[in-house]
Write an enzyme that holds these catalytic residues in place. Structure first.
Site, short mmCIF file in Angstrom:
data_model
loop_
_atom_site.label_atom_id
_atom_site.label_comp_id
_atom_site.label_asym_id
_atom_site.label_seq_id
_atom_site.Cartn_x
_atom_site.Cartn_y
_atom_site.Cartn_z
N ALA A 1 64.71 -70.84 58.73
CA ALA A 1 65.65 -70.31 57.74
C ALA A 1 65.71 -68.79 57.90
O ALA A 1 64.81 -68.18 58.48
CB ALA A 1 65.24 -70.68 56.32
N PHE A 2 66.77 -68.18 57.37
CA PHE A 2 66.95 -66.74 57.57
C PHE A 2 65.82 -65.92 56.97
O PHE A 2 65.64 -64.76 57.30
CB PHE A 2 68.31 -66.29 57.01
CG PHE A 2 68.33 -66.04 55.53
CD1 PHE A 2 68.00 -64.80 55.02
CD2 PHE A 2 68.65 -67.06 54.63
CE1 PHE A 2 68.00 -64.57 53.65
CE2 PHE A 2 68.65 -66.83 53.27
CZ PHE A 2 68.32 -65.57 52.78
N LYS A 3 65.06 -66.52 56.07
CA LYS A 3 64.00 -65.77 55.40
C LYS A 3 62.94 -65.25 56.37
O LYS A 3 62.25 -64.28 56.08
CB LYS A 3 63.40 -66.61 54.30
CG LYS A 3 64.45 -66.82 53.19
CD LYS A 3 63.97 -67.61 52.02
CE LYS A 3 64.94 -67.55 50.87
NZ LYS A 3 66.11 -68.45 51.01
N ASP A 4 62.85 -65.88 57.55
CA ASP A 4 61.92 -65.37 58.56
C ASP A 4 62.26 -63.94 59.00
O ASP A 4 61.37 -63.20 59.40
CB ASP A 4 61.95 -66.28 59.80
CG ASP A 4 61.31 -67.64 59.55
OD1 ASP A 4 60.32 -67.72 58.81
OD2 ASP A 4 61.81 -68.63 60.11
N LEU B 1 60.45 -61.96 56.30
CA LEU B 1 59.05 -62.26 55.98
C LEU B 1 58.12 -62.14 57.18
O LEU B 1 56.94 -61.85 57.02
CB LEU B 1 58.96 -63.63 55.30
CG LEU B 1 59.46 -63.53 53.84
CD1 LEU B 1 59.80 -64.90 53.28
CD2 LEU B 1 58.45 -62.82 52.95
#
Ligand SMILES: *Cc1c(COP(=O)(O)O)cnc(C)c1O
Length: 464
Positions: free
Chosen positions: A110-113, A116
């Site tokens: 997911a784009f959250k990588d 994060l």
């Protein structure tokens, strides 16, 4: 660079201080006191840069001299080396100047990588320098948890505790969290719903006396400024590959907490020629109603095929409202006390500032599935339900077909197999590095739906 609270009730902080916290003490969110502005010539000179080099150009002004360039570059290069695609953010064409920016080639799909992976390494760097340890405490209903755990599992100076509602997250999402290993990684399954988890986290941040004296809590959700910062980069990256900055580009963004689209808004303010910014929502459509009709009334939470956007009130919207209200903290504090409750709209003048910047659409589950199926039939591309909402919103809102329209694809379709099968397609396979996910051993503790059950657990398990 200095940062101030959107509610104006506390002193300015530097990047490092903002990185190591959650909300500002007055309940607001930190924003930079001023934005860097890049000229078109300067942006054009970045065309040939690798993704990490481009990231350095965009983020350095926000960090200033707090982190030496060579150290920051190592952190950024290391973070994006963890991605599975040479371009890091892959740009795919659907024809007709329609594009999809695949932001799901990181470790947790997911784009959250994007943020994060960097956040974990940044924390470790800054904490080593300060010889300090922190505790990360976060609640997740979906993609944040796994991305945060994956980003922080090597961080020596961080103990990370992620709460999820017991038996209420999807199998893939739970497995992605509970199979992350590390002696600093803790998954707590709370006997309650996502709101209960969030309430507990909020209360723990408000009173941190349960922690040892030299510890503090750090947030990993998108109230943390560093997350927003890293997301600004891919707007520049996509534009440069589509003829920018000599040409405008539009973006459609599947929106939950308003973090990702807010990063696009900042990119535009920093000088990137962006035409339309489209807020794509599912049935939880408060942002669409507000942008389209100045109607900010909070409704009931609906469960949809796009769970990462099942959010009633978007925390980062306050960062944007701060600009709408001329960066007057007192006005924002007053607004936030009532907004969505007794106050459901803003003045016409304020609303026109909002609707001048954003377009929006709300897409229901049935349409989402139909779009997944039709895009697959047209182009062979398999969209996850969040990204499908983005594509449909782009098509509904697009004004000028000669301007490239980029939808952010926020997750890999294999994360949301149920929606894909509901669209009549075969459930997609997980990428190679996750094919054995269902065979991996899970680690989590079930805890009562109670603040002290959680804080006692943190106290007992945070390393000395
Ligand atoms: C988190 C998430 C979103 C929403 O992003 P915001 O920054 O909260 O608006 C959309 N899609 C997916 C797949 C996500 O994980």
């Amino acid at each position: 660079m200095k940062y101030e609270s959107t509610r104006g009730g506390c002193p300015q902080q530097n990047f490092e201080q903002v990185l190591l916290t959650g909300l500002a003490p007055d309940g607001g969110l930190y924003v930079p006191t001023e934005l860097p502005h890049f000229s078109l010539e300067e942006i054009a000179s970045w065309r040939e840069l690798s993704y990490p080099d481009l990231a350095m150009k965009v983020i350095t002004p926000f960090i200033g001299d707090e982190i030496p360039t060579a150290d920051l570059r190592n952190i950024i290069e290391d973070s994006y080396a963890a991605f599975n695609h040479p371009e890091v953010a892959a740009l795919e064409s659907l024809g007709n100047e329609e594009y999809v920016l695949e932001l799901f080639h990181g470790p947790t799909l997911a784009f959250k990588d994007f943020a994060l992976q960097v956040l974990g390494r940044l924390l470790d760097y800054v904490l080593s320098k300060r010889d300090q340890r922190v505790v990360i405490l976060g609640a997740t209903s979906g993609d944040t948890g796994s991305a945060a755990l994956e980003g922080c599992r090597h961080s020596d100076r961080v103990d990370i505790f992620i709460l999820h509602p017991h038996n209420r997250v999807s199998d893939v999402q739970r497995k992605q969290m509970t199979t992350v290993t590390g002696n600093n990684v803790f998954n707590l399954a709370v006997e309650g719903n996502f709101d209960d988890c969030q309430r507990i986290v909020k209360a723990a941040f408000a009173d941190q006396s349960f922690l040892e004296e030299d510890r503090q809590l750090v947030a990993v959700n998108s109230i943390n400024w560093a997350r927003i910062l890293m997301q600004i980069v891919y707007y520049f990256s996509a534009s440069l590959r589509l003829g920018g900055p000599d040409r405008k580009v539009s973006f459609s963004v599947p929106t939950g907490n308003f973090g990702d689209i807010y990063a696009g808004y900042l990119a535009k303010k920093m000088g990137l020629p962006i035409d339309q910014l489209i807020v794509a929502t599912n049935k939880n459509d408060i942002l669409h109603r507000f942008i389209a009709n100045n109607d900010y009334s909070v409704s009931e939470l609906a469960k949809t095929h796009s769970p990462s956007m099942d959010i009633l009130v978007s925390s980062n919207f306050e960062r944007f409202l701060f600009d709408v209200f001329d960066r007057e903290g007192a006005a924002v504090a007053d607004l936030m006390a009532k907004f969505g409750k007794e106050l459901r709209s803003v003045s016409d003048a304020h609303w026109q500032r909002v609707s001048a910047i954003f377009d929006s659409a709300a897409i229901d589950d049935e349409t989402t599935c139909a779009v997944i199926a039709s895009v697959n039939a047209e182009s062979g591309m398999l969209l996850d339900p969040h990204s499908a909402i983005g594509v449909e919103a782009a098509r509904r809102c697009r004004r000028d077909p000669s301007v490239p329209m980029v939808t952010l694809a926020t997750a890999h379709p294999a994360k949301f197999g149920d929606a894909i099968t509901a669209a009549g397609l075969a459930s997609p396979e997980l990428p190679a590095h996750l094919t054995d996910l269902f065979d991996r051993e899970e680690h989590f503790s079930v805890v009562a739906n109670d603040l002290h059950a959680v804080t006692d657990y943190v106290k007992a398990h945070a390393r000395r």
